[in-house]
Design a protein around this motif. Structure first.
Motif, PDB file in Angstrom:
ATOM      1  N   ARG A 147       9.264 -14.964   7.160  1.00 35.70           N
ATOM      2  CA  ARG A 147       9.614 -13.603   7.587  1.00 35.70           C
ATOM      3  C   ARG A 147       8.535 -13.017   8.493  1.00 35.70           C
ATOM      4  NH1 ARG A 147      11.017 -13.129   2.053  1.00 35.70           N
ATOM      5  NH2 ARG A 147       9.134 -11.880   1.684  1.00 35.70           N
ATOM      6  N   ALA A 148       7.288 -13.266   8.130  1.00 35.73           N
ATOM      7  CA  ALA A 148       6.176 -12.673   8.888  1.00 35.73           C
ATOM      8  C   ALA A 148       5.999 -13.307  10.255  1.00 35.73           C
ATOM      9  CB  ALA A 148       4.880 -12.799   8.088  1.00 35.73           C
ATOM     10  N   ALA A 149       6.615 -14.456  10.490  1.00 34.83           N
ATOM     11  CA  ALA A 149       6.530 -15.083  11.813  1.00 34.83           C
ATOM     12  C   ALA A 149       7.190 -14.220  12.880  1.00 34.83           C
ATOM     13  CB  ALA A 149       7.172 -16.468  11.781  1.00 34.83           C
ATOM     14  N   ALA A 150       8.008 -13.267  12.451  1.00 33.95           N
ATOM     15  CA  ALA A 150       8.643 -12.336  13.391  1.00 33.95           C
ATOM     16  C   ALA A 150       7.968 -10.964  13.360  1.00 33.95           C
ATOM     17  CB  ALA A 150      10.121 -12.196  13.058  1.00 33.95           C
ATOM     18  N   ASP A 151       6.800 -10.864  12.774  1.00 34.36           N
ATOM     19  CA  ASP A 151       6.084  -9.589  12.686  1.00 34.36           C
ATOM     20  C   ASP A 151       5.846  -9.031  14.093  1.00 34.36           C
ATOM     21  OD1 ASP A 151       4.172  -8.161  10.367  1.00 34.36           O
ATOM     22  OD2 ASP A 151       3.502  -7.811  12.423  1.00 34.36           O
ATOM     23  N   PRO A 152       5.952  -7.727  14.287  1.00 36.99           N
ATOM     24  CA  PRO A 152       5.713  -7.162  15.623  1.00 36.99           C
ATOM     25  C   PRO A 152       4.265  -7.278  16.092  1.00 36.99           C
ATOM     26  CG  PRO A 152       6.059  -5.416  13.999  1.00 36.99           C
ATOM     27  CD  PRO A 152       6.419  -6.707  13.335  1.00 36.99           C
ATOM     28  N   ASP A 153       3.341  -7.526  15.166  1.00 36.17           N
ATOM     29  CA  ASP A 153       1.928  -7.618  15.538  1.00 36.17           C
ATOM     30  C   ASP A 153       1.551  -9.044  15.908  1.00 36.17           C
ATOM     31  OD1 ASP A 153      -0.874  -6.294  15.498  1.00 36.17           O
ATOM     32  OD2 ASP A 153      -1.129  -8.077  14.245  1.00 36.17           O
ATOM     33  N   GLU A 154       0.994  -9.212  17.088  1.00 36.41           N
ATOM     34  CA  GLU A 154       0.586 -10.543  17.550  1.00 36.41           C
ATOM     35  C   GLU A 154      -0.418 -11.190  16.607  1.00 36.41           C
ATOM     36  OE1 GLU A 154      -2.759 -11.731  20.621  1.00 36.41           O
ATOM     37  OE2 GLU A 154      -1.026 -10.910  21.681  1.00 36.41           O
ATOM     38  N   GLY A 155      -1.364 -10.396  16.117  1.00 35.97           N
ATOM     39  CA  GLY A 155      -2.395 -10.943  15.235  1.00 35.97           C
ATOM     40  C   GLY A 155      -1.819 -11.485  13.947  1.00 35.97           C
ATOM     41  N   VAL A 156      -0.820 -10.815  13.408  1.00 36.89           N
ATOM     42  CA  VAL A 156      -0.165 -11.314  12.191  1.00 36.89           C
ATOM     43  C   VAL A 156       0.526 -12.636  12.483  1.00 36.89           C
ATOM     44  CG1 VAL A 156       1.637 -10.875  10.484  1.00 36.89           C
ATOM     45  CG2 VAL A 156       0.113  -9.022  11.178  1.00 36.89           C
ATOM     46  N   ARG A 157       1.239 -12.719  13.599  1.00 38.48           N
ATOM     47  CA  ARG A 157       1.946 -13.966  13.923  1.00 38.48           C
ATOM     48  C   ARG A 157       0.957 -15.109  14.118  1.00 38.48           C
ATOM     49  NH1 ARG A 157       4.292 -10.477  17.571  1.00 38.48           N
ATOM     50  NH2 ARG A 157       3.798 -11.760  19.411  1.00 38.48           N
ATOM     51  N   ARG A 158      -0.180 -14.836  14.739  1.00 40.08           N
ATOM     52  CA  ARG A 158      -1.215 -15.871  14.896  1.00 40.08           C
ATOM     53  C   ARG A 158      -1.716 -16.349  13.540  1.00 40.08           C
ATOM     54  NH1 ARG A 158      -5.979 -13.555  17.768  1.00 40.08           N
ATOM     55  NH2 ARG A 158      -6.768 -15.681  17.570  1.00 40.08           N
ATOM     56  N   THR A 159      -1.973 -15.400  12.649  1.00 38.99           N
ATOM     57  CA  THR A 159      -2.469 -15.748  11.322  1.00 38.99           C
ATOM     58  C   THR A 159      -1.435 -16.552  10.547  1.00 38.99           C
ATOM     59  OG1 THR A 159      -3.797 -13.723  11.305  1.00 38.99           O
ATOM     60  CG2 THR A 159      -3.440 -14.810   9.188  1.00 38.99           C
ATOM     61  N   VAL A 160      -0.173 -16.161  10.673  1.00 34.51           N
ATOM     62  CA  VAL A 160       0.913 -16.881  10.011  1.00 34.51           C
ATOM     63  C   VAL A 160       0.985 -18.324  10.511  1.00 34.51           C
ATOM     64  CG1 VAL A 160       3.433 -17.047   9.908  1.00 34.51           C
ATOM     65  CG2 VAL A 160       2.295 -14.877   9.422  1.00 34.51           C
ATOM     66  N   SER A 183       7.466 -20.803  21.337  1.00 25.17           N
ATOM     67  CA  SER A 183       8.163 -19.993  22.343  1.00 25.17           C
ATOM     68  C   SER A 183       7.787 -18.519  22.248  1.00 25.17           C
ATOM     69  CB  SER A 183       9.683 -20.136  22.165  1.00 25.17           C
ATOM     70  OG  SER A 183      10.079 -21.482  22.321  1.00 25.17           O
ATOM     71  N   ASP A 184       6.786 -18.207  21.444  1.00 23.41           N
ATOM     72  CA  ASP A 184       6.375 -16.805  21.280  1.00 23.41           C
ATOM     73  C   ASP A 184       5.920 -16.216  22.619  1.00 23.41           C
ATOM     74  OD1 ASP A 184       5.517 -14.930  18.731  1.00 23.41           O
ATOM     75  OD2 ASP A 184       4.238 -14.571  20.470  1.00 23.41           O
ATOM     76  N   ALA A 185       6.138 -14.927  22.793  1.00 24.66           N
ATOM     77  CA  ALA A 185       5.752 -14.263  24.044  1.00 24.66           C
ATOM     78  C   ALA A 185       4.243 -14.228  24.249  1.00 24.66           C
ATOM     79  CB  ALA A 185       6.306 -12.841  24.069  1.00 24.66           C
ATOM     80  N   SER A 186       3.482 -14.318  23.161  1.00 27.88           N
ATOM     81  CA  SER A 186       2.022 -14.238  23.251  1.00 27.88           C
ATOM     82  C   SER A 186       1.403 -15.624  23.425  1.00 27.88           C
ATOM     83  CB  SER A 186       1.455 -13.603  21.978  1.00 27.88           C
ATOM     84  OG  SER A 186       0.059 -13.816  21.894  1.00 27.88           O
ATOM     85  N   PRO A 187       0.605 -15.823  24.474  1.00 27.02           N
ATOM     86  CA  PRO A 187      -0.090 -17.112  24.619  1.00 27.02           C
ATOM     87  C   PRO A 187      -0.977 -17.434  23.428  1.00 27.02           C
ATOM     88  CG  PRO A 187      -0.248 -15.838  26.650  1.00 27.02           C
ATOM     89  CD  PRO A 187       0.334 -14.923  25.609  1.00 27.02           C
ATOM     90  N   ARG A 188      -1.575 -16.424  22.830  1.00 28.90           N
ATOM     91  CA  ARG A 188      -2.480 -16.669  21.695  1.00 28.90           C
ATOM     92  C   ARG A 188      -1.705 -17.181  20.483  1.00 28.90           C
ATOM     93  NH1 ARG A 188      -6.093 -11.426  21.055  1.00 28.90           N
ATOM     94  NH2 ARG A 188      -7.468 -12.829  19.922  1.00 28.90           N
ATOM     95  N   VAL A 189      -0.479 -16.701  20.308  1.00 30.02           N
ATOM     96  CA  VAL A 189       0.349 -17.211  19.208  1.00 30.02           C
ATOM     97  C   VAL A 189       0.770 -18.641  19.502  1.00 30.02           C
ATOM     98  CG1 VAL A 189       2.499 -16.915  17.924  1.00 30.02           C
ATOM     99  CG2 VAL A 189       1.136 -14.904  18.565  1.00 30.02           C
TER     100      VAL A 189
END
Length: 237
Positions: A147-160, A183-189
C-alpha cells in the motif's frame, strides 16, 4: 531530583545551541549529566531533543539523544524516532545505531510503536517508521509496504523500495511492487528499486531493469549497470 544535574542539563542545552560555545566545557557538562542517569531528567531531555531537531541543530541532537538513551533506555524510542525523522543533512550515524539497537532489543514493543506511525499524517514520521520496521521485519509487513508503495511522498516510496528487499525471497508481491516502482515518476525512487532488485537477483526482473538503460536520468542509467552487475554473469543470458 538533583538540582545540580538539572542546572548542568540546562547549561548543556544552552551551550549546544550556541555556535560559539566552548566544546571542552560542553564535554564536561555532558559527562556529568550522563553519569547521573537521573530518570527525572527524561521529560526535559525529550523537550531539549525536540527543540534541537526543530532548530536543525544536528550536533545538539546527537548529544542529547545519546544522553536520553543512557538515561531512559528503551523508553527513549518514541522521542528518538521523532528526532531522527527530521532531516538535518548529517549522516545520523550515532542516532541510527541507537535506534536500531533499541528496536532489535525488543522487536515486539518497537513494532507496536512503529505500525501506527507508518500511517501518520507526517511523511517524515511515516518514512522513519518504515525504515525502522525493516530492522524488526515480519512477513505481515508486505501488505503494508504494498500500500505504501503508492504513498504521495517520494521519501516514503524510496524507503518502501529498500524495505521490500528483505521480502523478495518469501513473498512474490515484493518483487512485483519493486518492478512497478521502476516506472515511478521520481528518479530517486527508480534508483532505490533498481538497488533492491539488484540485491534480489530475480531473473524475471531483468527485462524491466534493462528497459531503464535508456532512462532520461543519467544516475538511473548508471544504477542499471550496478543492478545488472549483481546478477550472475552480469545479467547476461
Amino acid at each position: 531530583m538533583d538540582e545540580t544535574v538539572v542546572a548542568d542539563l540546562e547549561a548543556l542545552a544552552t551551550g549546544l545551541a550556541d555556535p560559539d560555545a566552548d566544546l571542552d566545557a560542553l564535554d564536561v557538562l555532558e559527562a556529568r549529566v550522563l553519569a547521573a542517569r537521573d530518570a527525572a531528567l527524561v521529560p526535559a531531555l525529550e523537550a531539549h531533543l525536540a527543540a534541537a531537531a526543530e532548530a536543525r541543530g544536528w550536533y545538539a541532537r546527537a548529544v542529547l539523544a545519546r544522553i536520553l538513551v543512557r538515561t531512559a533506555g528503551r523508553a527513549a524510542l518514541p522521542a528518538l524516532l521523532r528526532a531522527h525523522a527530521r532531516d538535518l543533512g548529517d549522516d545520523q550515524d550515532s542516532l541510527t545505531t541507537e535506534l536500531t539497537c533499541l528496536a532489535e532489543e525488543d522487536p515486539a514493543s518497537a513494532r507496536a510503536l512503529l505500525l501506527p506511525w507508518s500511517l501518520d499524517p507526517d511523511p517524515e514520521l511515516r518514512r522513519t517508521a518504515f525504515w525502522l520496521l525493516d530492522h524488526v521485519r515480519h512477513a505481515s509487513d508486505v501488505e503494508r509496504l504494498v500500500r505504501a508503495a503508492a504513498d504521495p511522498d517520494e521519501g516514503v516510496r524510496r524507503t518502501v523500495a529498500g524495505a521490500l528487499t528483505g521480502h523478495c525471497g518469501t513473498d512474490p508481491r515484493a518483487v512485483v511492487v519493486l518492478t512497478g516502482l521502476l516506472s515511478d515518476a521520481s528518479p530517486r525512487v527508480r534508483i532505490s528499486a533498481l538497488s533492491s532488485l539488484g540485491f534480489a537477483r530475480r531473473p524475471e526482473t531483468l527485462p524491466a531493469i534493462r528497459r531503464l538503460a535508456d532512462d532520461a536520468d543519467e544516475t538511473v542509467r548508471r544504477w542499471v549497470t550496478i543492478a545488472l552487475a549483481r546478477f550472475p554473469a552480469g545479467g547476461v543470458n
